[in-house]
Design a protein around this motif. Structure first.
Motif, PDB file in Angstrom:
ATOM      1  N   UNK A   1     -53.796 -20.547 -22.163  1.00 59.30           N
ATOM      2  CA  UNK A   1     -54.470 -19.250 -22.072  1.00 59.30           C
ATOM      3  C   UNK A   1     -53.770 -18.373 -21.039  1.00 59.30           C
ATOM      4  N   UNK A   2     -53.386 -18.979 -19.914  1.00 59.29           N
ATOM      5  CA  UNK A   2     -52.713 -18.218 -18.866  1.00 59.29           C
ATOM      6  C   UNK A   2     -51.401 -17.632 -19.370  1.00 59.29           C
ATOM      7  N   UNK A   3     -50.672 -18.421 -20.165  1.00 62.57           N
ATOM      8  CA  UNK A   3     -49.384 -17.956 -20.664  1.00 62.57           C
ATOM      9  C   UNK A   3     -49.567 -16.950 -21.794  1.00 62.57           C
ATOM     10  N   UNK A   4     -50.802 -16.792 -22.269  1.00 56.61           N
ATOM     11  CA  UNK A   4     -51.058 -15.816 -23.318  1.00 56.61           C
ATOM     12  C   UNK A   4     -50.888 -16.374 -24.717  1.00 56.61           C
ATOM     13  N   UNK A   5     -50.823 -17.721 -24.862  1.00 58.05           N
ATOM     14  CA  UNK A   5     -50.780 -18.292 -26.209  1.00 58.05           C
ATOM     15  C   UNK A   5     -52.164 -18.123 -26.827  1.00 58.05           C
ATOM     16  N   UNK A   6     -52.182 -17.804 -28.120  1.00 57.09           N
ATOM     17  CA  UNK A   6     -53.480 -17.524 -28.743  1.00 57.09           C
ATOM     18  C   UNK A   6     -54.032 -18.824 -29.336  1.00 57.09           C
TER      19      UNK A   6
ATOM     20  N   UNK B   1     -56.621 -12.771 -19.045  1.00 52.83           N
ATOM     21  CA  UNK B   1     -57.395 -13.873 -19.633  1.00 52.83           C
ATOM     22  C   UNK B   1     -58.774 -13.364 -20.055  1.00 52.83           C
TER      23      UNK B   1
ATOM     24  N   UNK C   1     -52.581 -11.556 -22.068  1.00 52.90           N
ATOM     25  CA  UNK C   1     -51.656 -11.882 -20.965  1.00 52.90           C
ATOM     26  C   UNK C   1     -50.188 -11.678 -21.338  1.00 52.90           C
ATOM     27  N   UNK C   2     -49.820 -12.068 -22.565  1.00 57.16           N
ATOM     28  CA  UNK C   2     -48.417 -11.961 -22.953  1.00 57.16           C
ATOM     29  C   UNK C   2     -47.952 -10.515 -22.931  1.00 57.16           C
TER      30      UNK C   2
ATOM     31  N   UNK D   1     -53.636 -23.668 -19.284  1.00 55.61           N
ATOM     32  CA  UNK D   1     -52.265 -23.180 -19.094  1.00 55.61           C
ATOM     33  C   UNK D   1     -51.844 -22.347 -20.296  1.00 55.61           C
TER      34      UNK D   1
ATOM     35  N   UNK E   1     -53.044 -25.388 -15.041  1.00 52.78           N
ATOM     36  CA  UNK E   1     -53.154 -23.984 -15.381  1.00 52.78           C
ATOM     37  C   UNK E   1     -51.825 -23.301 -15.072  1.00 52.78           C
TER      38      UNK E   1
ATOM     39  N   UNK F   1     -42.985 -22.129 -19.996  1.00 52.40           N
ATOM     40  CA  UNK F   1     -44.399 -21.795 -20.187  1.00 52.40           C
ATOM     41  C   UNK F   1     -44.670 -20.299 -20.028  1.00 52.40           C
ATOM     42  N   UNK F   2     -44.166 -19.709 -18.932  1.00 49.76           N
ATOM     43  CA  UNK F   2     -44.319 -18.262 -18.817  1.00 49.76           C
ATOM     44  C   UNK F   2     -42.963 -17.567 -18.879  1.00 49.76           C
TER      45      UNK F   2
END
Lengths: 537, 365
Positions: free
Chosen positions: B236-241, A315, A336-337, B234, A354, A368-369
């Motif tokens: 940002x945490x998942x890495x979505x831009x 992040x 992060x991805x 969430x 979050x 989501x992840x």
């Protein structure tokens, strides 16, 4: 920790008696005819898990919440407490878990604000603060600005704020969760002295050993009801835990300590300046996490944990890419991805808002992840695949939910945390970074989560746990360290460290061990924090 | 105490769908009272406003014509609003779309090739998208609030358009009227139903509804947009831009509003005039919320909004009411919708219902 010197005396006069207190919130009966009484000069523990109704009960005493039924008898008289100002007038003081202090004001100014008109002479007030804090063994400089105080010192401001008035009942909500073990001992000395002088104390906690060490009597709440009352010195921790969680939940176990294999996560000389003016800069962090081991990082909240986690999750992007290495190479510059693609899984501190989107179904939250596990085909979502992924998590991690269409926000904290941890573990990560994995989770779910982490470790994953719960870290970590003011203590195998040593690390006393690896700047900082820590004890 | 609002344990899905209907009924009742106070028979007045305009084929065709720009703008807004990016600038993006389309069309009046119409439409899309991207750039680079920038861009767009019809785009043979030349036939949208003004724009709008529906319901981009809107940390945490998503959503919504503008100048109007939109872009905001940001809901809400526009004109003709009645009904609809939406998260507790109702509801959970 010492055992209480004053034994319980059931005949002492009552300061506060609560009878049949009931409070209904939408969809939740927070208090169900709760009875509680506190004697003069008694330290009374209110025990219970998160969500048992402790907070509601004390808000009722402090006049923040009005009960739907039941009565309060204060020093022999039935009363209705209108609001917190009324409560303060009666001599009830409260120290909340989250402090309500203005960071840009001094200690005196903060206390004057709470006193209102009574605090007309600031000089006299400052003098009073000084004398009160000295009398109860809580060093405090009235002229200091609150933002320059440590968390422990801020708590003292909150306590002193109650003490400068005529205090008859002091309520403390989980006061030790923000303190190092040494600070906890200091706090207990203060509280015992207060009680000896006749002040009643309501001590809210879920840490059984502290309750045993401090409290004369205890009332245990479970699901809004009184599930037991006892004299803590006559009980052992497990019998009190049974009252808290009921008979059906398994309570903690011991895990083997193991040695890791090859290094997976390598952090070298990580320096990161925080954008937040009240944030913490990371100072020369060096850390290895091996495959097949759990490394635990202890520390009092706000000492750089958030910043370190953000640097690890991606992040925050690290300027010096080489500071964070996976076996495939430097990753400090990756989002992060991309880090997830290289084997990272991450469990954040906040699970609602979050870790999971509150207003989305569990199925969507699985995506989501989990989207990297082949659930996206040509930019389109594989709905069936996502559904079965979500169902697999729910089944394997025993998440209690009607179905995968339930919104994340309607799950209890423990169930949602099991789901989030399950979602990360089911992606077969090579490195799992988890922040406060069992914070606010009931004991049953905590045990299940610990077991899942141990199983993942035994499958060969590298695991890094950041937690404020030292007992948890001792239980599951193979190696331990602590973070203080953005710097990391040495890391030692768990069986070789004592609670006292970790406490010293949490207070920042570890610079002498790594003299050659530190930059001059870091040395100054750690000297300062050592000095601060020494001063406070 | 009179009525009391009690928070619901969970948001009511039923109320989320009922609220627009309830708002519609309340608007009708208030409108009726309003007509009555003005000395009209409320039932006749409401019939004049809401039924007479569409009582014949011509009226239905006009409804399609009016629905087209509203639907295009609103469907684009659905996607930005899902991302919680508050583009209030559909009106400006529509105007710039119309301006850009006209700028091309007046230069290819002689062209008879088949590419003329698509080229004019693309110019409109590009104009609207560019106008929206300015606001996206200000938001992502300077953290400028898009609500303010897009509103301000609306006024700049309007004045640019007025300047253009008075200046560079004015018809040299137009006797100094502030109008462009009439577009060439090849640049105009084909008429779909003979003897009406229903043009191919409605097909674009319906196509956009389907595409946005698929995008939101099935695509990963749509999922990312929804996550960003519901919970930015969430995402940002998942890495979505998040910046990329702001750009994409603004691009889509601006492009569709621009297409709406191009459809107006190359459709029913046939040239650039100072007045190409009676506030379609603003009405689309109401439509997007009335339709619950769902493509099908928006389709129905667009039809209703178009009807209110026509009803306002009809009330002017038949009842001698001022045209402001259109704005009045739009305003009432939005007002009641926002008021009724409170009931999604809260329920009304009547003074005569005591504790027991609350308890019994709690036990169900």
């Amino acid at each position: 920790m010492n055992t209480p010197t004053v034994s319980s005396n059931p005949d002492r006069p009552k300061r506060l008696v609560m009878q049949g207190i009931t409070k209904q919130y939408p969809g939740c009966l927070a208090n169900d005819s709760v009875d509680l009484d506190i004697g003069v000069g008694e330290i009374h523990a209110l025990l219970g898990e998160n969500g048992a109704g402790k907070s509601t009960l004390m808000k009722i005493i402090y006049g923040v919440v009005k009960p739907d039924a039941g009565q309060l008898i204060w020093e022999g008289e039935t009363i209705r407490i209108k609001d917190p100002a009324h409560a303060r007038k009666l001599g009830i003081g409260m120290v909340f878990q989250h402090f309500s202090l203005f960071e840009t004001l001094t200690v005196t100014e903060n206390i004057a604000l709470a006193l209102g008109n009574e605090a007309d002479d600031m000089k006299a007030l400052a003098e009073k603060i000084r004398s009160v804090s000295a009398r109860y063994g809580m060093a405090l400089n009235p002229q200091r600005y609150v933002h320059s105080l440590s968390v422990g010192e801020r708590q003292r401001v909150e306590i002193v704020r109650c003490l400068v008035q005529d205090i008859r009942l002091l309520i403390l909500d989980e006061p030790t969760s923000v303190l190092t073990p040494q600070e906890v001992d200091t706090l207990f000395i203060t509280l015992r002295r207060l009680a000896e002088e006749g002040c009643s104390i309501l001590f809210i906690s879920h840490k059984l050993n502290e309750v045993k060490a401090l409290c004369h009597r205890a009332t245990v709440l479970r699901a809004g009801r009184v599930s037991g009352a006892c004299i803590p010195t006559e009980e052992d921790a497990s019998s009190m835990a049974r009252m808290m969680v009921g008979d059906e939940t398994p309570i903690s176990m011991d895990y083997d300590k193991v040695q890791g294999q090859a290094v997976f996560l390598q952090v070298r000389g990580l320096n990161q300046r925080s954008d937040d003016p009240f944030g913490v800069d990371l100072k020369n962090i060096n850390l290895d996490v091996h495959a097949g081991e759990i490394v635990g990082i202890a520390g009092v909240a706000g000492n750089g944990q958030e910043e370190l986690l953000a640097a690890l999750s991606g992040e925050d992007i690290i300027k010096n890419h080489d500071a964070i290495h996976f076996p495939c190479g430097p990753v400090g510059h990756l989002c992060p991805e991309k880090r997830r693609r290289k084997g990272l899984a991450f469990v954040p501190e906040e699970r609602l808002g979050r870790g999971a989107v509150p207003d989305m179904s569990l199925k969507d939250n699985a995506l989501l992840t989990g989207f990297l596990t082949g659930l996206i085909k040509n930019g389109m979502i594989d709905h069936e695949g996502t559904e079965s992924f979500a169902k697999k998590i729910i089944k394997q991690f025993k998440v209690k939910t009607p179905d995968s269409g339930t919104h994340a926000k309607s799950l209890s904290g423990g169930n949602l945390q099991k789901f989030i941890i399950g979602r990360e573990i089911m992606q077969n990560p090579q490195l799992l970074v988890a922040a406060h994995p069992t914070w606010g989770v009931d004991i049953g779910a905590a045990t299940a989560i610990h077991q899942a982490l141990i199983d993942l470790r035994d499958q060969g994953a590298a695991i890094l746990i950041v937690s404020e719960d030292i007992d948890e870290l001792f239980l599951i970590s193979d190696r331990l360290c602590a973070i203080c003011d953005g710097a990391l203590s040495p890391i030692k195998p768990t069986p070789q460290v004592t609670l006292e040593e970790v406490g010293r690390w949490m207070a920042g006393m570890f610079d002498e061990l790594l003299p050659d690896e530190k930059t001059p700047e870091a040395n100054i900082v750690s000297l300062q924090s050592t000095a601060a820590a020494v001063k406070t004890h | 105490m009179f009525l009391k609002l009690v928070p619901r344990a969970e948001h009511s899905r039923k109320m989320a769908y009922l609220s627009p209907l309830l708002a519609g009924v309340l608007t009708l009742i208030t409108g009726g009272v309003f007509f009555y106070l003005q000395g009209h028979d409320p039932f006749f007045a409401l019939k004049t406003m809401l039924y007479t305009p569409i009582s014949d084929t011509y009226g239905l065709a006009e409804l399609c014509v009016k629905t087209t720009p509203i639907l295009l703008c609103a469907i684009g807004l659905a996607i930005v609003f899902k991302a919680q990016v508050w583009n209030i600038g559909a009106e400006g993006q529509l105007l710039i779309g119309g301006l850009a389309a006209s700028a091309l069309a007046v230069n290819i009046i002689e062209v008879e090739a088949a590419w003329a119409m698509p080229a004019v439409m693309l110019a409109g899309i590009a104009g609207g998208a560019l106008w929206a991207l300015l606001a996206a750039w200000l938001k992502t680079h300077f953290n400028a609030n898009e609500i303010l920038t897009t509103i301000m861009f609306n006024y700049i767009a309007l004045n640019l358009l007025i300047f253009s019809v008075h200046g560079p785009l004015k018809d040299p043979d137009g006797y100094n009227f502030p109008e462009s030349a009439m577009f060439g036939d090849a640049s105009l949208l084909p008429i779909l139903v003979e003897d009406t003004r229903v043009h191919a724009g409605i097909l674009f709008a319906l196509l956009a509804v389907v595409i946005i529906w698929v995008l939101l319901a099935r695509s990963f981009i749509g999922f990312q947009i929804k996550v960003l809107g519901l919970d930015a940390s969430a995402a940002r945490l998942a890495g979505f831009k998040d910046k990329k998503l702001v750009w994409i959503t603004m691009l889509i919504s601006g492009g569709l509003a621009g297409l709406a503008g191009a459809g107006e100048v190359a459709g029913p109007i046939g040239q650039l005039v100072p007045q190409i939109s009676p506030g379609y872009g603003y009405a689309a905001i109401i439509v997007a919320f009335l339709g619950r940001l769902h493509p099908v809901g928006i389709l129905f809400a667009s039809l209703l909004m178009a009807l209110i526009y026509m009803g306002g004109e009809m009330a002017q003709i038949e009842l001698n009411m001022p045209l402001a009645i259109t704005g009045l009904f739009q305003g009432m609809l939005l007002f009641y919708l926002l008021a009724c939406d409170v009931l999604i998260g809260y329920k009304i507790k009547f003074p005569w219902s005591g504790m027991d109702t609350v308890t019994s509801r709690a036990e169900q959970h």
